[in-house]
Design an enzyme around this catalytic site. Sequence first.
Site, PDB file in Angstrom:
ATOM      1  N   CYS A 228       0.819  -1.257  -0.036  1.00 47.71           N
ATOM      2  CA  CYS A 228       0.006  -0.024   0.082  1.00 47.71           C
ATOM      3  C   CYS A 228       0.849   1.520   0.151  1.00 47.71           C
ATOM      4  CB  CYS A 228      -1.050  -0.030   1.240  1.00 47.71           C
ATOM      5  SG  CYS A 228      -0.611  -1.068   2.448  1.00 47.71           S
TER       6      CYS A 228
ATOM      7  N   ARG B 124       7.468 -11.081   4.873  1.00 45.49           N
ATOM      8  CA  ARG B 124       7.012 -11.046   6.291  1.00 45.49           C
ATOM      9  C   ARG B 124       7.942 -11.651   7.227  1.00 45.49           C
ATOM     10  NH1 ARG B 124       0.637  -9.970   5.761  1.00 45.49           N
ATOM     11  NH2 ARG B 124       0.608  -8.296   4.078  1.00 45.49           N
TER      12      ARG B 124
ATOM     13  N   GLN C  69       0.610 -11.033  -3.238  1.00 47.00           N
ATOM     14  CA  GLN C  69      -0.379 -10.406  -3.079  1.00 47.00           C
ATOM     15  C   GLN C  69      -1.089  -9.897  -4.502  1.00 47.00           C
ATOM     16  OE1 GLN C  69      -0.009  -7.497   0.127  1.00 47.00           O
ATOM     17  NE2 GLN C  69      -1.194  -8.924   1.358  1.00 47.00           N
TER      18      GLN C  69
ATOM     19  N   ASP D 264      -2.989  -7.593  -5.085  1.00 43.15           N
ATOM     20  CA  ASP D 264      -3.104  -6.434  -4.119  1.00 43.15           C
ATOM     21  C   ASP D 264      -3.695  -5.370  -4.824  1.00 43.15           C
ATOM     22  OD1 ASP D 264      -3.434  -5.356  -1.881  1.00 43.15           O
ATOM     23  OD2 ASP D 264      -1.140  -4.962  -1.544  1.00 43.15           O
TER      24      ASP D 264
ATOM     25  N   HIS E  27      -5.434  -1.218  -4.634  1.00 39.34           N
ATOM     26  CA  HIS E  27      -5.671  -0.038  -3.945  1.00 39.34           C
ATOM     27  C   HIS E  27      -6.762   0.728  -4.521  1.00 39.34           C
ATOM     28  CE1 HIS E  27      -2.536  -1.936  -1.599  1.00 39.34           C
ATOM     29  NE2 HIS E  27      -3.065  -1.696  -0.688  1.00 39.34           N
TER      30      HIS E  27
ATOM     31  N   LYS F   6     -13.648  -4.001   7.787  1.00 38.80           N
ATOM     32  CA  LYS F   6     -13.277  -4.910   6.725  1.00 38.80           C
ATOM     33  C   LYS F   6     -14.562  -5.896   6.399  1.00 38.80           C
ATOM     34  CE  LYS F   6     -10.800  -8.494   8.375  1.00 38.80           C
ATOM     35  NZ  LYS F   6      -9.169  -9.013   8.648  1.00 38.80           N
TER      36      LYS F   6
ATOM     37  N   HIS G 288      -8.432  -1.145   0.523  1.00 36.57           N
ATOM     38  CA  HIS G 288      -7.495  -2.091   0.154  1.00 36.57           C
ATOM     39  C   HIS G 288      -8.409  -3.411  -0.218  1.00 36.57           C
ATOM     40  CE1 HIS G 288      -4.296  -0.412   2.990  1.00 36.57           C
ATOM     41  NE2 HIS G 288      -5.274   0.006   3.444  1.00 36.57           N
TER      42      HIS G 288
END
Length: 651
Positions: free
Chosen positions: A346, A375, A393, A395, A397, A478, A524
């Site tokens: 992000c 991670r 991911q 991912d 946004h 979420k 997200h």
Amino acid sequence: MRSGPVVTTAQDLVGGDRSVVVARINGEIKDLATPVTDTDVVEPVTVDSPEGLAVLRHSTAHVLAQAVQEAFPEAKLGIGPPVKDGFYYDFDVATPFTPEDLAELEKRMVRILKSRQRFARRVVTEEDAVRELAHEPYKLRLIGSEGGADVMEVGGAELTIYDNIDAKSGERCWGDLCRGPHVPDTGYIPPNAVKLMRTAAAYWLGDQKNEQLQRVYGTAWPSKEELRAYLTFLEEAEKRDHRKLGAELDLFSFPEEIGSGLAVFHPKGGVVRRVMEDYSRRRHEEAGYEFVNSPHITKGALFEKSGHLDWYAEGMYPPMHLDADIDESGNVRRQGADYYLKPMNCPMHNLIFDARGRSYRELPLRLFEFGTVYRYEKSGVVQGLTRARGFTQDDAHIYCTKEQMADELDRLLTFVLDLLRDYGLSDFYLELSTRDPEKSVGTDEVWEEATETLRQAAERQNLELVLDEGGAAFYGPKISVQAKDAIGRTWQMSTIQVDFNLPERFGLEYQAPDGSRQRPVMIHRALFGSIERFFAVLLEHYAGAFPPWLAPVQVVGIPISDAHNAYLHEVAARLRQRGVRVEVDTADERMQKKIRNAQRAKVPFMLIAGDDDVAAGAVSFRYRNGEQKNGVPIDAAVDEIVASIETREQV
RNA sequence: GCCCCUGUAGCUCAGUGGUAGAGCAACCGCCUUGUAAGCGGUAGGUCGUCAGUUCAAACCUGACCGGGGGCUCCA
């Protein structure tokens, strides 16, 4: 439902059938031995109900504890609640239990079960309880209300001890501080429907700062058949384990040389992954996403700005310190910088948003990336592809105006579910995580509005909606999509998360029609979560037998004898022209063996050709399910295979 | 990170102090075959790594590195 006369027990009213293990009295689950009056509303609770089953398991946990203290008198009791599919009990013992100990404990449990000991509830004062349980330090701590009121053993206004009373002698065999309720006697628990599963360590009350106890996990069912079905389910799950299938099907591996939690994908796994990604890319393009790319590593300042270093540092790989320049006498000529591997995409995407002034005309701006993140998971939690240290991911946004948020969330949820369905998952429920007032940023109004918007979007999907009260991250509410797989396990898949925090921290702005500068709403969302994890879920869902469109090898040509190799190579060339992944097995083996190999590789289509087929310009199908179809003209065979791939059907 | 279990050939696994084994896979032959294993041979391991105990260690001890099951956390 009946109302009873005076001086009678719930057992008298509703306990006739031995499948009734406890009663619901005025809405509360109680022992069958509970006295009731004619104003009480008494309903039977059977062992088939979730509540009844939990009671059966809780009672079984007591039997385990009794067996443990018989065998190991020094063992101190922790807690022993029912859990999903069974129960556990924690003990403080000098040496951990061995598998042999478990076998021994099971034998003792069976003896206790067969002796039909009665569970007798006894109310005690705190002083009496403290005296009686002087030798049980953990129970004392429970009485002292350590751990709060939701601990199984203590509850409500009064303390109770359950005594186990021998059926014949009436003597007290054992007892445990417990709020109950329990089955009337141990005879209600079928000895052949109970099994101790494994041992593990667990911290007292789940807190790492506390003592580590030895936990014994067990399972208990209303009948032997149900236990057997459960064990069969476990075997099935083990067969589908993606780590096992990944090795068997040559899809991926975790070379020790690279490091824990870091996978490499082999060619066959690489194909599946590429097809998954390609399809996802196409769908994202159609849905108005724009593709971006960002590096895997960044200076620490970015994560200071995003706040990650404040609240996520221990989940990140430690930094490498670069570019410092120090002369011989130790003076710093140039200050260096810490570089971190990114744990999230992000902040990078925010920089892309912020790379120039943004207009309301550009919104919603949907930035998408297959972004690989790292991670530093603790060594004890790394697990296959589902819990890795490096993963990618899918991912995105989304930056939009407040007014656009409702419409955007609605579209987003539909998009996500449609796409998951295309990959073959069909059974979903949604979970809405709401604000934890203790730790959250943003005003009540924006939380309220965003949560309500999410709720409405969720409700429009006509799926079950589970509320996760206070479960949201501090920066926004979420929705997560939970999917059930082929054997009924649920996996958390996609998450859609509103973020009030990052736009603020990054000072993101767009220019509104009236010329003012406004802060965008940021959403997200990850659809697969991580590609690796989704890969694992699909692999387990399909038990390795991917539908043709995803299968690494879609067709194997199998000649009856090597005289037919050339013919099958021609057929294969035709298929390859249509984009089909096809191989011809020309190894020096018998065709039966080649069929076996293709079958074990879970190839969807086998095309067999011998003299008859060559003469007819045909091939013979063997499908993955063992069915066959002979003498199919080549054109028809090619069309059938291509159609099967294009429709993404499972075969 | 903590506790328990575990690590022998590419895979599955035997081998409990005295010179490393099997099946499958791989490679080489023979066989020329109609829907889940044809036959024979060859090669392949510093027994996870490093230290220690011992005349002698795959085996006993310790540390480290992987893996599994949990605690905790998450995608």
